[in-house]
Design a protein around this motif. Structure first.
Motif, PDB file in Angstrom:
ATOM      1  N   LYS A 201       0.844  -1.204   0.000  1.00 45.86           N
ATOM      2  CA  LYS A 201       0.000   0.000   0.000  1.00 45.86           C
ATOM      3  C   LYS A 201       0.876   1.250   0.000  1.00 45.86           C
ATOM      4  N   TYR A 202       0.481   2.200  -0.857  1.00 47.02           N
ATOM      5  CA  TYR A 202       1.160   3.489  -0.909  1.00 47.02           C
ATOM      6  C   TYR A 202       0.154   4.608  -0.634  1.00 47.02           C
ATOM      7  N   ASN A 203       0.572   5.511   0.224  1.00 42.98           N
ATOM      8  CA  ASN A 203      -0.205   6.729   0.456  1.00 42.98           C
ATOM      9  C   ASN A 203       0.353   7.815  -0.464  1.00 42.98           C
ATOM     10  N   SER A 246      -8.448   4.376  -1.812  1.00 44.50           N
ATOM     11  CA  SER A 246      -9.161   5.560  -1.303  1.00 44.50           C
ATOM     12  C   SER A 246      -8.653   6.811  -2.007  1.00 44.50           C
ATOM     13  N   ASN A 261      -5.303  13.407  -1.156  1.00 47.10           N
ATOM     14  CA  ASN A 261      -4.648  12.166  -0.756  1.00 47.10           C
ATOM     15  C   ASN A 261      -5.319  10.977  -1.430  1.00 47.10           C
ATOM     16  N   GLU A 263      -4.866   6.396  -1.712  1.00 46.12           N
ATOM     17  CA  GLU A 263      -4.161   5.179  -1.324  1.00 46.12           C
ATOM     18  C   GLU A 263      -4.317   4.161  -2.450  1.00 46.12           C
ATOM     19  N   ILE A 265      -2.701   0.206  -4.112  1.00 50.08           N
ATOM     20  CA  ILE A 265      -1.987  -1.041  -3.820  1.00 50.08           C
ATOM     21  C   ILE A 265      -1.311  -1.523  -5.103  1.00 50.08           C
ATOM     22  N   CYS A 300       4.947   9.896  -2.425  1.00 47.18           N
ATOM     23  CA  CYS A 300       4.258   8.682  -1.999  1.00 47.18           C
ATOM     24  C   CYS A 300       4.993   8.073  -0.814  1.00 47.18           C
ATOM     25  N   GLU A 301       4.248   7.349   0.010  1.00 47.76           N
ATOM     26  CA  GLU A 301       4.795   6.742   1.227  1.00 47.76           C
ATOM     27  C   GLU A 301       4.444   5.259   1.249  1.00 47.76           C
ATOM     28  N   ASN A 302       5.455   4.432   1.400  1.00 44.13           N
ATOM     29  CA  ASN A 302       5.259   2.986   1.470  1.00 44.13           C
ATOM     30  C   ASN A 302       4.664   2.616   2.823  1.00 44.13           C
ATOM     31  N   CYS A 303       3.483   1.978   2.798  1.00 45.01           N
ATOM     32  CA  CYS A 303       2.781   1.626   4.040  1.00 45.01           C
ATOM     33  C   CYS A 303       2.747   0.120   4.292  1.00 45.01           C
ATOM     34  N   GLU A 308      -6.678  -5.594   1.443  1.00 45.06           N
ATOM     35  CA  GLU A 308      -7.819  -4.708   1.659  1.00 45.06           C
ATOM     36  C   GLU A 308      -8.723  -4.719   0.439  1.00 45.06           C
TER      37      GLU A 308
END
Length: 484
Positions: A201-203, A246, A261, A263, A265, A300-303, A308
């Motif tokens: 998941k990336y934000n 999202s 923002n 999200e 995958i 982007c941020e690796n979560c 999901e």
């Protein structure tokens, strides 16, 4: 805190207003405060169920035979904040944190509410000034202007006798407004379906944009974070396979979105490729907007790995299609008034919920037929992809009048008090003047106010010296209207 500034009564009331939460749909407390001032000073008033308040002040002695004048401003404010600096601030309960730097008042981390707190403070100061030379005043405090002008729409104008209206909801000193755009809000909804997927998941974050008022700043061609996100998703889709989890952006339909923002995958194998694509997109978009958006950020941020429910490919395509095709920004400039926007659209809020994707758009035009045509265009677009369309908060335009004694008097007062020639203009923003113009026959209207910069953004600030100068003009104008 503001007690050292002149006129003290204006800034005393402005500081009090800032201490009372008064976002749109949360105006009962500020409405009750206006009533408390009326009771303290023995003023007659009417407060209705919409939190509108009409306050009556008798004329100065010797001017009882002069026709009354209406002053008008709105009680609510746009609530925007910098989440990264003050995420815990709650507009529903917390007072604004005022501060002063040089000539400006601002609120730390949030909008200031100078739009239209300064207009409300002006009226309260005039109402409580026993030395004021003026005809009878009818001060109208309306609610929920920022979310469809609901208060003005609901106001019982039979309670008003004035045929002259001074609106105090403008933010550019030295400008006398003589017309405004009409507008409406449209709500779009597209049903979505979800399936379970696993991956990294990336934000995704788009932030640092200027934003601003979707009427007065729309001609500055500032970036819309919501549409940028749609463009980014389309850019990604042509280069890497991903699923959408999202998306959300914007806080007000009438504010140009500053942040968005999302999200997504992706598979573990594509994670590094995805990050490289972001750098490519950021470089492209920053080059396009280098003269306008100097603080834009796309990252982007690796979560980590998740499982999901994401959108099906088909419904994700509908979301991206909509964000890539919705009309946004200036649609047409006025052919008769140089520099005036005639018709525009602002994709103000987007939100992906569990079972639907929602979009709120603010449409404005000084030409009713163009407003309706743009609305119909959007309706056709959303219905083509199986969505629904709803109109809310339609408000009319205020049309220019060739002859205005009130405008002439205001021009003379600017010349006398401030020793300069004011500009006489129309504005692309919607004002409640359009509603009063259509409700009260033969109403002579003007609008003016002090310098309030970057309204509808956390950068909003009010010029102290300008607020004083414009108040002096207003006092002089009321004196002229009493004596002539």
């Amino acid at each position: 805190m503001l007690e050292n500034f002149e006129p003290q009564s204006v800034f005393k009331y402005f500081e009090k207003i800032a201490s009372i939460p008064h976002g749109s749909s949360n105006t009962k407390a500020i409405s009750d405060y206006v009533v408390s001032v009326c009771k303290e000073h023995g003023l007659s008033y009417v407060q209705d169920s919409y939190n509108n308040v009409i306050v009556y002040k008798e004329s100065a002695k010797g001017y009882e035979d002069k026709p009354p004048v209406m002053l008008q401003g709105h009680l609510d404010m746009v609530c925007e904040k910098n989440f990264e600096t003050d995420a815990r601030f709650d507009f529903e309960t917390d007072p604004l944190k005022l501060s002063v730097m040089d000539d400006y008042i601002y609120a730390k981390g949030t909008t200031l509410g100078g739009d239209d707190g300064i207009g409300v403070a002006y009226m309260l100061s005039l109402l409580t000034d026993d030395t004021l030379i003026a005809p009878k005043l009818e001060c109208v405090f309306t609610s929920d202007e920022e979310t469809g002008m609901n208060g003005a729409h609901a106001l019982d104008v039979s309670l008003l006798k004035s045929k002259r209206l001074i609106n105090l909801d403008h933010e550019d000193e030295g400008v006398i407004l003589t017309s405004c755009a009409g507008g409406k809000k449209v709500v779009l909804s597209v049903p979505v379906r979800r399936i379970e997927k696993s991956g990294i998941k990336y934000n995704i974050v788009i932030c640092g944009l200027l934003g601003g008022h979707s009427g007065t700043e729309i001609d500055k061609y500032r970036a819309n974070a919501n549409l940028f996100m749609g463009r980014l998703l389309q850019f990604l889709e042509t280069r890497v396979k991903f699923d959408l989890l999202s998306i959300s952006g914007g806080l007000q339909d009438n504010a140009i979105p500053r942040e968005c923002n999302a999200e997504i995958i992706v598979s573990e194998d594509d994670s590094q490729k995805l990050e490289d694509i972001f750098y490519e997109f950021e470089s492209i978009i920053k080059n396009e907007y280098k003269s306008v958006e100097k603080n834009m950020m796309v990252y982007c941020e690796n979560c980590d790995f998740v499982t999901e429910k994401v959108l099906t490919y088909k419904t994700m395509q509908r979301v991206i299609f909509l964000l890539m095709t919705l009309p946004d920004g200036v649609q047409r400039m006025s052919p008769s008034t140089k520099g005036l926007v005639q018709t525009s659209s602002n994709v103000g809020i987007i939100k992906l919920r569990k079972d639907k994707f929602e979009v709120l758009i603010s449409i404005r035009s000084s030409i009713t037929s163009e407003k309706e045509a743009l609305s119909t265009k959007i309706k056709y677009l959303i219905e083509t992809i199986g969505g629904t369309f709803l109109e809310e908060g339609d408000y009319p335009a205020w049309e220019y009048s060739e002859n205005s004694a009130l405008r002439d008097a205001a021009i003379s007062c600017f010349r006398k008090v401030l020793c300069y020639e004011p500009r006489v203009e129309g504005i692309h923003a919607g004002l409640e003047t359009g509603i009063f113009y259509n409700k009260i026959k033969n109403l002579d209207i003007i609008s003016f106010g002090p310098n309030v910069l970057d309204i509808h953004t956390p950068k909003e600030k009010l010029s102290i010296s300008s607020a004083k100068r414009v108040y002096d003009v207003l006092v002089e104008l009321l004196k002229v209207l009493a004596e002539n």
